[in-house]
Scaffold this motif. Structure first.
Motif, PDB file in Angstrom:
ATOM      1  N   SER A 119      15.750 -34.591 -46.880  1.00 43.77           N
ATOM      2  CA  SER A 119      17.131 -34.205 -46.593  1.00 43.77           C
ATOM      3  C   SER A 119      17.723 -34.993 -45.439  1.00 43.77           C
ATOM      4  O   SER A 119      18.935 -35.003 -45.236  1.00 43.77           O
ATOM      5  CB  SER A 119      17.198 -32.703 -46.287  1.00 43.77           C
ATOM      6  OG  SER A 119      16.393 -32.414 -45.158  1.00 43.77           O
ATOM      7  N   GLN A 120      16.868 -35.711 -44.645  1.00 47.17           N
ATOM      8  CA  GLN A 120      17.367 -36.478 -43.511  1.00 47.17           C
ATOM      9  C   GLN A 120      17.696 -37.926 -43.877  1.00 47.17           C
ATOM     10  O   GLN A 120      18.259 -38.661 -43.069  1.00 47.17           O
ATOM     11  CB  GLN A 120      16.319 -36.471 -42.388  1.00 47.17           C
ATOM     12  CG  GLN A 120      16.099 -35.075 -41.786  1.00 47.17           C
ATOM     13  CD  GLN A 120      15.005 -35.101 -40.732  1.00 47.17           C
ATOM     14  OE1 GLN A 120      14.092 -35.924 -40.809  1.00 47.17           O
ATOM     15  NE2 GLN A 120      15.105 -34.201 -39.773  1.00 47.17           N
TER      16      GLN A 120
ATOM     17  N   TYR B  65      25.865 -31.841 -51.124  1.00 49.41           N
ATOM     18  CA  TYR B  65      24.474 -31.831 -51.571  1.00 49.41           C
ATOM     19  C   TYR B  65      23.952 -30.394 -51.579  1.00 49.41           C
ATOM     20  O   TYR B  65      24.321 -29.578 -50.736  1.00 49.41           O
ATOM     21  CB  TYR B  65      23.599 -32.696 -50.656  1.00 49.41           C
ATOM     22  CG  TYR B  65      23.774 -34.176 -50.891  1.00 49.41           C
ATOM     23  CD1 TYR B  65      22.908 -34.873 -51.724  1.00 49.41           C
ATOM     24  CD2 TYR B  65      24.822 -34.866 -50.283  1.00 49.41           C
ATOM     25  CE1 TYR B  65      23.059 -36.239 -51.946  1.00 49.41           C
ATOM     26  CE2 TYR B  65      24.998 -36.230 -50.507  1.00 49.41           C
ATOM     27  CZ  TYR B  65      24.111 -36.907 -51.339  1.00 49.41           C
ATOM     28  OH  TYR B  65      24.284 -38.247 -51.567  1.00 49.41           O
ATOM     29  N   LYS B  66      23.084 -30.154 -52.535  1.00 52.58           N
ATOM     30  CA  LYS B  66      22.476 -28.828 -52.675  1.00 52.58           C
ATOM     31  C   LYS B  66      20.949 -28.972 -52.642  1.00 52.58           C
ATOM     32  O   LYS B  66      20.390 -29.839 -53.324  1.00 52.58           O
ATOM     33  CB  LYS B  66      22.912 -28.174 -53.994  1.00 52.58           C
ATOM     34  CG  LYS B  66      22.229 -26.837 -54.290  1.00 52.58           C
ATOM     35  CD  LYS B  66      22.525 -26.364 -55.717  1.00 52.58           C
ATOM     36  CE  LYS B  66      21.739 -25.105 -56.040  1.00 52.58           C
ATOM     37  NZ  LYS B  66      21.874 -24.700 -57.447  1.00 52.58           N
TER      38      LYS B  66
ATOM     39  N   THR C 281      19.948 -33.004 -54.065  1.00 53.73           N
ATOM     40  CA  THR C 281      20.663 -32.813 -55.327  1.00 53.73           C
ATOM     41  C   THR C 281      22.152 -32.978 -55.077  1.00 53.73           C
ATOM     42  O   THR C 281      22.790 -32.160 -54.397  1.00 53.73           O
ATOM     43  CB  THR C 281      20.385 -31.428 -55.921  1.00 53.73           C
ATOM     44  OG1 THR C 281      18.980 -31.264 -56.081  1.00 53.73           O
ATOM     45  CG2 THR C 281      21.085 -31.263 -57.254  1.00 53.73           C
ATOM     46  N   SER C 282      22.731 -34.054 -55.616  1.00 55.96           N
ATOM     47  CA  SER C 282      24.147 -34.339 -55.374  1.00 55.96           C
ATOM     48  C   SER C 282      25.020 -33.430 -56.223  1.00 55.96           C
ATOM     49  O   SER C 282      24.731 -33.173 -57.397  1.00 55.96           O
ATOM     50  CB  SER C 282      24.448 -35.796 -55.708  1.00 55.96           C
ATOM     51  OG  SER C 282      25.826 -36.056 -55.539  1.00 55.96           O
TER      52      SER C 282
ATOM     53  N   LYS D 181      21.028 -23.873 -50.922  1.00 56.49           N
ATOM     54  CA  LYS D 181      21.420 -24.346 -49.590  1.00 56.49           C
ATOM     55  C   LYS D 181      22.302 -25.584 -49.741  1.00 56.49           C
ATOM     56  O   LYS D 181      21.915 -26.553 -50.406  1.00 56.49           O
ATOM     57  CB  LYS D 181      20.184 -24.676 -48.760  1.00 56.49           C
ATOM     58  CG  LYS D 181      19.307 -23.466 -48.468  1.00 56.49           C
ATOM     59  CD  LYS D 181      18.105 -23.861 -47.628  1.00 56.49           C
ATOM     60  CE  LYS D 181      17.256 -22.641 -47.300  1.00 56.49           C
ATOM     61  NZ  LYS D 181      16.068 -22.997 -46.464  1.00 56.49           N
ATOM     62  N   TYR D 182      23.469 -25.568 -49.126  1.00 56.26           N
ATOM     63  CA  TYR D 182      24.452 -26.642 -49.254  1.00 56.26           C
ATOM     64  C   TYR D 182      24.715 -27.294 -47.900  1.00 56.26           C
ATOM     65  O   TYR D 182      24.707 -26.627 -46.864  1.00 56.26           O
ATOM     66  CB  TYR D 182      25.773 -26.091 -49.804  1.00 56.26           C
ATOM     67  CG  TYR D 182      25.713 -25.677 -51.269  1.00 56.26           C
ATOM     68  CD1 TYR D 182      26.126 -26.541 -52.271  1.00 56.26           C
ATOM     69  CD2 TYR D 182      25.241 -24.407 -51.631  1.00 56.26           C
ATOM     70  CE1 TYR D 182      26.078 -26.167 -53.608  1.00 56.26           C
ATOM     71  CE2 TYR D 182      25.184 -24.022 -52.964  1.00 56.26           C
ATOM     72  CZ  TYR D 182      25.606 -24.909 -53.946  1.00 56.26           C
ATOM     73  OH  TYR D 182      25.555 -24.544 -55.260  1.00 56.26           O
ATOM     74  N   PHE D 183      24.943 -28.626 -47.940  1.00 55.21           N
ATOM     75  CA  PHE D 183      25.462 -29.335 -46.770  1.00 55.21           C
ATOM     76  C   PHE D 183      26.411 -30.436 -47.249  1.00 55.21           C
ATOM     77  O   PHE D 183      26.424 -30.795 -48.431  1.00 55.21           O
ATOM     78  CB  PHE D 183      24.339 -29.901 -45.891  1.00 55.21           C
ATOM     79  CG  PHE D 183      23.608 -31.078 -46.482  1.00 55.21           C
ATOM     80  CD1 PHE D 183      24.072 -32.383 -46.283  1.00 55.21           C
ATOM     81  CD2 PHE D 183      22.444 -30.901 -47.212  1.00 55.21           C
ATOM     82  CE1 PHE D 183      23.396 -33.472 -46.817  1.00 55.21           C
ATOM     83  CE2 PHE D 183      21.766 -31.979 -47.747  1.00 55.21           C
ATOM     84  CZ  PHE D 183      22.244 -33.272 -47.553  1.00 55.21           C
TER      85      PHE D 183
END
Length: 440
Positions: free
Chosen positions: A4-5, A62-63, A67-68, A88-90
């Motif tokens: 995720s980073q 992203y989820k 996951t785009s 979880k979303y960012f």
């Protein structure tokens, strides 16, 4: 390094390579209406990037890590959210007319659950005519933002029972249906359902909650043989509805956790002959509430019956009158004779030790409660509610009525007696006066 980073690392490399050394903005994700929503609701994710130097951003969602989400807008909306959308979303942004990029935001968790209604009863489900009672309906622990409907369960001819909407059901956000003074018509099995305000999202039907209202003098009695409320397994049990006119217009019905509302004859192991129900071989699933129902649908004399494999308590089927003796015994089916020497309890407190028969003389209303017996080796019985019927107002007025009636009945004799005494006294006075006149 976590996957995720990686997007953030790539953005940092791009920013350094392009010669930008100013502070990189960090977006913030918000969820409306809430992070915990119910299936079918509309949910909006919003990405805010606070940087006065950039006038336009392209947004990337992203989820669950990498996951785009196919969206480049600041707000990403689910018109009818489902459990699949939970996660979880960012987000992060890239400048539309330049090369700058933001950091990625902190992750925000979206939880989607199925709205489930839960029904409870306060203060209790066993009532006497005139008692107050409240049904409380909640959806996943909350009653705000919902309107509620209330139903009674009905026995249908098919495999599943139906629900009838209460005609006096108050739809509103309170989540409560209150009866200030219960009567026999309030006896039944209740469920509730909730609807989300302005979104047409419905909860499931709630769990069932029965209410049993006992009348002061029901027109019919449920006679149980053997005459007790707790019974062994694999024995025959007979239940009969008897009224003063010996009418056969009664049906034995029951409510159990496993079968819900049922007629007596709805199983191959049970049969109905006239107003008598016979269970040929009892099993634990026969535990439930049994009552008599008239042809017009009225319910009377509800009795809670327990079928238990081990120790049972023998207690009265019908309420005990205040002032009568209460007798309790403890039985175990696998010894002969089956009577046990046991300890007896009321509401969890020991009241008598090591006895084959406990007698409470002149029972009072304060001794009403849950009773059970316990043997150190055989185990303990289920709990049975012992109801004590207090002296009614009508009963307390009977002696006064008899006194008044007796007094009124005796009035003519009293009047005649007074008149005779008066005449005798008057004649004596006249006689004395005549003697005095003669002597003069």
């Amino acid at each position: 390094m976590e996957l995720s980073q990686l997007p953030l690392l790539l953005l940092l490399i791009l920013n350094i390579h392009s010669g930008h050394t100013e502070e990189i903005p960090k977006p913030k994700v918000t969820i409306k209406p809430d992070q915990h929503v119910f299936r079918g609701e509309t949910v909006t994710l919003r990405c805010d990037i606070y940087d006065g130097g950039v006038t336009s951003w392209r947004y990337n969602w992203y989820k669950d890590g990498l996951t785009s989400v196919s969206s480049e807008r600041q707000e990403h909306t689910f018109s009818s959210v489902s459990e699949y959308n939970a996660g979880k979303y960012f987000c992060y942004g890239t400048e539309t007319k330049g090369s700058r990029s933001s950091q990625h935001s902190d992750e925000v968790t979206l939880t989607v659950s199925d709205p489930r209604a839960v029904l409870s009863v306060s203060p209790q489900k066993w009532l006497t005519e005139g008692d107050p009672v409240t049904l409380i309906c909640e959806v996943n622990g909350s009653s705000t933002g919902w309107t509620f409907s209330w139903f009674t369960e009905t026995v249908s001819s098919g495999s599943r029972n139906g629900y009838d909407l209460l005609s006096d059901s108050s739809r509103g956000s309170g989540g409560k249906y209150t009866v200030s003074s219960a009567d026999l018509n309030h006896t039944g099995v209740y469920v509730c359902r909730a609807e989300r305000d302005k979104t047409a999202v419905y909860s499931t039907y709630s769990n069932t909650q029965p209410l049993w209202v006992t009348g002061v003098s029901p027109p019919v009695s449920l006679i149980i043989s053997p005459s007790r409320t707790q019974h062994f397994t694999s024995v025959s049990l007979s239940l009969s509805c008897e009224d003063q006119s010996n009418s056969d217009g009664w049906t034995v019905r029951r409510y159990t956790d496993s079968g819900g509302l049922e007629d007596c004859s709805s199983s191959a192991w049970r049969s109905q002959t006239g107003s008598t129900c016979t269970i040929r071989s009892t099993v634990p699933s026969d535990t439930g509430v049994y009552w008599c129902q008239s042809e017009s649908g009225e319910n009377y004399h509800h009795v809670n019956i327990t079928i238990h494999i081990g120790v049972i308590l023998e207690s009265p089927v019908h309420p005990v009158n205040e002032g009568d003796n209460l007798t309790l015994r403890c039985f175990y089916p696998y010894i002969s004779p089956p009577k046990l020497r046991a300890d007896f309890y009321k509401d969890g407190s020991l009241i008598q030790k090591q006895t084959t028969e406990m007698i409470i003389p002149s029972v009072s209303k304060s001794q009403e409660g849950f009773y059970y017996c316990k043997h150190p080796e055989r185990g303990e019985s289920p709990k049975s509610w012992i109801s004590v019927r207090g002296e009614s107002r009508q009963g307390s007025q009977i002696p006064v009525f008899h006194i008044l009636s007796s007094a009124l009945a005796a009035c003519p004799y009293l009047i005649v007696t007074v008149v005779i005494i008066y005449k005798c006294c008057r004649m004596r006075v006249i006689s004395v006066e005549e003697e005095e006149e003669t002597s003069i």
